[in-house]
Scaffold this active site. Structure first.
Site, PDB file in Angstrom:
ATOM      1  N   ASN A 153      35.370  20.604 123.258  1.00  0.00           N
ATOM      2  CA  ASN A 153      35.869  19.628 124.109  1.00  0.00           C
ATOM      3  C   ASN A 153      37.400  20.211 124.589  1.00  0.00           C
ATOM      4  OD1 ASN A 153      37.303  19.096 121.434  1.00  0.00           O
ATOM      5  ND2 ASN A 153      37.453  17.140 121.923  1.00  0.00           N
ATOM      6  N   LYS A 176      34.694  31.110 114.625  1.00  0.00           N
ATOM      7  CA  LYS A 176      33.541  30.813 115.299  1.00  0.00           C
ATOM      8  C   LYS A 176      33.844  29.396 116.491  1.00  0.00           C
ATOM      9  CE  LYS A 176      30.601  27.415 114.437  1.00  0.00           C
ATOM     10  NZ  LYS A 176      30.001  27.454 115.780  1.00  0.00           N
ATOM     11  N   GLU A 251      40.548  18.556 111.449  1.00  0.00           N
ATOM     12  CA  GLU A 251      40.902  17.624 112.531  1.00  0.00           C
ATOM     13  C   GLU A 251      39.668  17.036 112.797  1.00  0.00           C
ATOM     14  OE1 GLU A 251      43.763  16.687 113.402  1.00  0.00           O
ATOM     15  OE2 GLU A 251      44.997  18.549 112.732  1.00  0.00           O
ATOM     16  N   CYS A 285      39.312  13.393 120.899  1.00  0.00           N
ATOM     17  CA  CYS A 285      39.556  12.853 119.770  1.00  0.00           C
ATOM     18  C   CYS A 285      40.590  11.892 119.741  1.00  0.00           C
ATOM     19  CB  CYS A 285      39.273  13.397 118.374  1.00  0.00           C
ATOM     20  SG  CYS A 285      40.483  15.065 118.665  1.00  0.00           S
ATOM     21  N   GLU A 384      32.984   6.373 117.463  1.00  0.00           N
ATOM     22  CA  GLU A 384      33.639   7.225 118.969  1.00  0.00           C
ATOM     23  C   GLU A 384      32.550   7.347 119.740  1.00  0.00           C
ATOM     24  OE1 GLU A 384      34.497  10.880 117.233  1.00  0.00           O
ATOM     25  OE2 GLU A 384      36.549  11.127 118.421  1.00  0.00           O
TER      26      GLU A 384
HETATM   27  P1  ADP Z   1      30.265  17.964 118.038  1.00  0.00           P
HETATM   28  O1  ADP Z   1      29.012  16.876 117.786  1.00  0.00           O
HETATM   29  O2  ADP Z   1      31.143  17.338 118.839  1.00  0.00           O
HETATM   30  O3  ADP Z   1      29.853  19.281 118.646  1.00  0.00           O
HETATM   31  P2  ADP Z   1      30.439  19.426 115.498  1.00  0.00           P
HETATM   32  O4  ADP Z   1      31.217  18.831 114.318  1.00  0.00           O
HETATM   33  O5  ADP Z   1      28.981  19.244 115.460  1.00  0.00           O
HETATM   34  O6  ADP Z   1      30.853  18.175 116.821  1.00  0.00           O
HETATM   35  O7  ADP Z   1      30.696  20.709 116.185  1.00  0.00           O
HETATM   36  C1  ADP Z   1      32.087  21.213 116.011  1.00  0.00           C
HETATM   37  C2  ADP Z   1      32.032  22.655 115.542  1.00  0.00           C
HETATM   38  O8  ADP Z   1      31.585  22.647 114.089  1.00  0.00           O
HETATM   39  C3  ADP Z   1      31.097  23.402 116.315  1.00  0.00           C
HETATM   40  O9  ADP Z   1      31.760  24.754 116.523  1.00  0.00           O
HETATM   41  C4  ADP Z   1      29.848  23.490 115.739  1.00  0.00           C
HETATM   42  O10 ADP Z   1      29.274  24.617 116.138  1.00  0.00           O
HETATM   43  C5  ADP Z   1      30.408  23.605 114.217  1.00  0.00           C
HETATM   44  N1  ADP Z   1      29.293  23.137 113.380  1.00  0.00           N
HETATM   45  C6  ADP Z   1      28.363  22.334 113.303  1.00  0.00           C
HETATM   46  N2  ADP Z   1      27.810  22.271 112.312  1.00  0.00           N
HETATM   47  C7  ADP Z   1      28.293  23.193 111.497  1.00  0.00           C
HETATM   48  C8  ADP Z   1      27.933  23.452 110.047  1.00  0.00           C
HETATM   49  N3  ADP Z   1      27.029  22.902 109.433  1.00  0.00           N
HETATM   50  N4  ADP Z   1      28.643  24.613 109.568  1.00  0.00           N
HETATM   51  C9  ADP Z   1      29.646  25.016 110.171  1.00  0.00           C
HETATM   52  N5  ADP Z   1      30.115  24.853 111.451  1.00  0.00           N
HETATM   53  C10 ADP Z   1      29.206  23.824 111.900  1.00  0.00           C
END
Ligand code: ADP
Length: 481
Positions: A153, A176, A251, A285, A384
């Site tokens: 976002n 990442k 966060e 958020c 949310e």
């Molecule tokens: P949203 O649903 O808003 O995309 P996420 O929490 O899924 O929120 O994603 C936020 C970040 O966390 C992204 O960079 C996503 O790729 C990463 N992410 C999602 N799942 C995992 C995981 N199991 N381990 C590490 N990073 C993750």
């Protein structure tokens, strides 16, 4: 603007060629047209990146704050000079209006500036001892290699808000970015490279979130995970971090209330509520999720609100005058539809909007929508939405509305609109949130501590507090003659 393939893995100062058998296509969310393919990295690349970051830690943490500061200053300058182009890239991959995107890039650069300034100011303490023959020192030291995981976002500012303080403190980073928005991350890493960042200090891996995340979690060398994203993934990272007792800075989600008191300036309240709810199409958020309006001003507020919401222009982010771009993907649209259907089924009234927006573009657009007659049990009042739905409820008692505002597992941001100082202070103190905006809906700035309580997170980003996250306080006790 982009080649068919874009190198997106950067380890130890080298951009890796994209393995064409293993790529991810990045789409423009306004048109659903492909932009470019990026690399799909996983455990092997992450392991290499952690090794590079561990090696570089010795060099980077050994430099003076001033030396690190110079590189961050340079990166800030490069980013500001290129803000327009970087904004266009951001809009292309994320969808937000270009003006917002350029604003985000400049805000992102500001984190680099703030932490360039802070890099030389990591002070320790000299504690007066109660024993004559002792001297007690506390020195801050960087925690080590940091794993940074960022969301889509704010593809630019969420990165610099994390790596700015990490780098200033002397940490090295494996980054990442979100799979939807790697292009802004690539640009930031190129800027740091150009600014003279030594090899291995910042490494970038795009690809399989779980594989990359798990490799960070399993590594003893990654000392801290800094994450912005969903509460669900945040909890997972927290659980898995317990194996090595890693430090965490999280966060997570929010469910921000806005309370419009009877002494609010109504014109200001309406424009602030709009700015909070519809910025980034409701996908932040700290966006307002629910609005409570005092009964004595509800008529004036609602009338003006409806007028203003009807004027908001929906469209592609790069079209002039667009205020609401597309939602990020199909799941985001489905969530909006689910919240609206649930509200309607339980008696909510659609004041304006209430449907997909059809302007001839293929992306996932939705009309800005106001809902009245909402009740506390509805999904929209508890989860949310991350979309352009604005539920408005009427209240008549200060204590009661504070209880309602606090009745959530989230605790990120809350807003109050009032012109009375003592009410502003009293209510701010009673709101169980990490951030309270009083007649202000843009509290996120480089110099102040941003962060939630309850299930909205742990730790602060921004300000000197943001740098503390990346440092350990070592206590040295000295016996002297
Ligand atoms: P949203 O649903 O808003 O995309 P996420 O929490 O899924 O929120 O994603 C936020 C970040 O966390 C992204 O960079 C996503 O790729 C990463 N992410 C999602 N799942 C995992 C995981 N199991 N381990 C590490 N990073 C993750």
């Amino acid at each position: 603007m982009f080649e068919k393939e874009t190198k997106s893995i950067f380890i130890d100062g080298t951009w890796r060629d994209v393995n064409s058998d293993k790529t991810e296509t990045i789409y423009n969310p306004a048109t659903l047209e492909p932009i470019t393919d990026v690399a799909n990295g996983g455990a092997n690349e992450t392991t290499e990146a952690i090794e590079a970051a561990s090696k570089a830690f010795k060099v980077w943490s050994g430099m003076t704050g001033r030396e690190r500061s110079r590189i961050l200053y340079k990166a800030h300058e490069l980013m500001m000079d290129d803000a327009e182009r970087l904004g266009e890239i951001l809009t292309t991959e994320q969808g937000k209006p270009l003006k917002e995107a350029i604003g985000e890039v400049k805000g992102a650069a500001n984190f680099l500036l703030w932490y360039a300034e802070e890099a030389s100011r990591a002070y320790g303490e000299w504690i007066p001892s109660s024993i004559k023959s002792k001297r007690l020192l506390v020195i801050p030291q960087p925690v080590g290699v940091v794993g940074a995981i960022t969301p889509w976002n704010f593809p630019s500012s969420m990165i610099t808000r994390k790596i700015g303080p990490a780098l200033a403190a002397g940490c090295t980073v494996v980054l990442k970015p979100a799979p939807e928005t790697p292009l802004s991350a690539i640009e930031i890493v190129k800027i740091l490279e150009k600014a003279g960042m030594p090899n291995g200090v910042v490494n970038l891996i795009t690809g399989d979130a779980e594989a990359i995340g798990n490799t960070m979690l399993k590594s003893k060398d990654v000392k801290l995970i800094t994450f912005t994203g969903s509460t669900k993934v945040g909890k997972y990272l927290m659980r898995e971090s317990s194996n090595h007792v890693k430090k965490l800075s999280l966060e997570l989600g929010g469910h921000a209330p806005i309370i419009v008191f009877d002494d609010a300036d109504i014109d200001k309240a309406v424009s602030l509520a709009l700015a909070s709810k519809f910025r980034n199409n409701g996908q932040t958020c700290i966006c307002a999720n629910r609005i409570y309006v005092h009964e004595s001003v509800q008529e004036a507020f609602n009338k003006k609100l409806k007028e203003k919401v009807t004027e908001l222009k929906v469209g592609a982010g790069n079209e002039d005058g667009t205020k609401l771009g597309p939602l990020i993907n199909k799941q985001a649209l489905q969530k909006v539809e689910k919240h609206l259907a649930d509200a309607k089924a339980n008696g909510a009234e659609v004041v304006t909007g209430g449907d997909k927006w059809d302007g001839g573009l293929d992306g996932y657009f939705y009309q800005p929508t106001i809902l009245a007659n909402v009740t506390d049990e509805m999904l929209i009042m508890n989860e949310e939405t991350f979309g352009p739905l604005m539920p408005v409820q009427v209240f008549n008692d200060e204590d009661n509305v504070i209880d309602k505002a606090n009745d959530t597992d989230y605790g990120l941001a809350a807003y109050i609109f009032t012109e009375t100082t003592s009410r502003a202070i009293r209510v701010s103190e009673n709101l169980e949130y990490g951030i309270v905006g009083v007649n202000d809906v843009f509290p996120a700035v480089a110099e102040a501590p941003f962060g939630g309580i309850k299930q909205s997170g742990i730790g602060k980003e921004g300000g000197h507090h943001g740098m503390d996250e990346f440092m350990e306080m070592k206590y040295i006790s000295m016996g002297i003659n």
